[in-house]
Structures are given as C-alpha cells and as structure tokens.
Design an enzyme around this catalytic site. Structure first.
Site, short mmCIF file in Angstrom:
data_model
loop_
_atom_site.label_atom_id
_atom_site.label_comp_id
_atom_site.label_asym_id
_atom_site.label_seq_id
_atom_site.Cartn_x
_atom_site.Cartn_y
_atom_site.Cartn_z
N GLY A 145 0.81 -1.21 0.00
CA GLY A 145 0.00 0.00 0.00
C GLY A 145 0.84 1.25 0.00
O GLY A 145 2.07 1.20 0.03
N SER A 146 0.18 2.40 0.01
CA SER A 146 0.89 3.67 -0.15
C SER A 146 1.82 3.96 1.03
O SER A 146 2.95 4.43 0.84
CB SER A 146 -0.12 4.81 -0.30
OG SER A 146 -1.01 4.85 0.80
N GLY A 155 -6.66 -4.51 3.69
CA GLY A 155 -7.04 -5.18 2.46
C GLY A 155 -7.59 -4.27 1.38
O GLY A 155 -8.08 -4.73 0.36
N GLU A 178 -0.79 -10.55 3.66
CA GLU A 178 -0.47 -9.69 4.80
C GLU A 178 -0.70 -10.42 6.11
O GLU A 178 0.10 -10.36 7.03
CB GLU A 178 -1.32 -8.41 4.74
CG GLU A 178 -0.90 -7.46 3.63
CD GLU A 178 -1.85 -6.30 3.42
OE1 GLU A 178 -1.47 -5.35 2.73
OE2 GLU A 178 -2.98 -6.34 3.95
#
Length: 219
Positions: A29-30, A95, A103
C-alpha cells in the site's frame, strides 16, 4: 502536514524497529511504499525481506533489496505495514489494496507487527471503510448470502480485480464492527472464504500514527 507527509513520517519512525541482520516483513500500500523507500537507505544492514504482495516485492527488488520466499525463512523479526482502519486496541481493517491474505500470513509469521498509518485511520468503531474478504471465485454468491445472514452489511464484488492468489474480493459496506475478534472468526468459518481483512486475533503490537504534531506511538 499533508497526508503524504504524515505517511512519510511514520515510515521513517518505523525504521527504528528494524534490527540489523534480520529479515523484515514488508506490507502493501501507499504507506508501506514510503517504508520501502526508507528501508532502501539501510538495506546493507538487513539480511533481506519477505513481501506481502507481488507489487511490494517488485518495489523492494527495484531498490536492490533481497526478497525471500516465506517458506525459506525461519523467522521474521518485524512486520511493517499500513492499515485502512484501526481502533485503540490495535485491531485493524486491512485489504484495501487486496493483499489481505498474504499480509495476514506474514503478520502471523512475525515476532512483532508495527502498523504505520496517518491519524485519519484511527477510529472509535471500525466499519466505515468497507471490509475486504478474499473469496474462492466459485463461492462468490454463497459467501455473499452467508455474510448478509451472519453479520449483515452489503457485500459488493470488487470489479475487475484478482488477488495475487487468483481469487476475488468482496468488500462489505455498512458495517459497525463492535466485536472485531468475534466477527473475524465468524467470517473465517464461512465455507469459500480464504480470509477476511480483520486483524483482531493477531492485532498490531505497535501503532505509529502520523499526526500534525508528529508521530504518536500507541501500544
């Protein structure tokens, strides 16, 4: 501070939890991307990484950081990842990027789980962010019906998306998650569910929260 500046600040703070000579679990993710970029600055100090998605593995390798298969690693010292929501007990919803199963696997294999997020992710009651559920494709309709029957909410297929494991995602809207651990167990018991985005049975150990006043540590 902008949201990106907060994410960068917590990514930098997370480096303090990385021990020399260890394997580091890396999320997706970011916010995790900011951490990967920070990790690259000390890559000579670590043995390598285990990634929770193909996208993160590619970014790590792009920095020249070795990525191991989890099956070839005996222990992960620390897992660093973001979250879509967290409560004060460090239960998480994850998610949004679709990597929840890997994860959860990497988190389970790690001695310590450090969650990095900006202050907008800390909530009193989780559920405003749709809860992702990874599902075997043939079970989509069955699982959706069971979700409505057992926990309520509105399951919506994530259109045009396939997980790294070849499955689909149902995002469940309109939930109020009062008992995260119980709901996580209930969802996992539905036949056809691979896993769900609640990280309550194995919550984070530390939450590094980016705020306008700096990084707050919640344990």
């Amino acid at each position: 501070m902008t949201q990106d500046e907060m994410k960068k600040a917590v990514a930098q703070a997370a480096i303090e939890y990385v021990e020399a000579g260890t394997i580091v679990g890396v999320g997706t993710g970011s916010t995790a991307n900011f951490f990967i970029d920070e990790l690259a600055k000390i890559k000579h100090k670590i043995e390598g990484t285990v990634a929770s998605s193909e996208a993160s593995a590619e970014r790590l390798r792009g920095h020249g950081i070795e990525v191991f298969d989890l099956n070839n690693v005996s222990e992960i010292a620390v897992y660093i990842d973001g979250a879509d929501e967290s409560n004060k007990f460090l239960h998480l919803v994850k998610g949004g990027g679709g990597a929840l199963t890997r994860e959860k696997i990497v988190a389970a294999a790690s001695k310590k789980f450090v969650c990095i997020a900006d202050e907008t992710k800390l909530v009193d009651v989780m559920g405003k962010f749709p809860l992702p559920i990874e599902v075997i494709p043939m079970a989509r309709s069955l699982v959706a019906r069971e979700i409505i029957k057992q926990i309520g909410g509105e399951p919506v297929l994530r259109e045009g998306f396939t997980t790294d494991n070849g499955n689909i995602i149902l995002d469940v809207h309109n939930l109020e998650i009062m008992e995260p651990t119980k709901m996580e167990q209930t969802l996992n018991n539905i036949t056809g569910v691979v896993t769900n985005g609640l990280f309550a049975m194995r919550p984070a150990d530390v939450l590094l929260l980016g705020t306008a006043e700096g990084v707050k540590t919640i344990t």
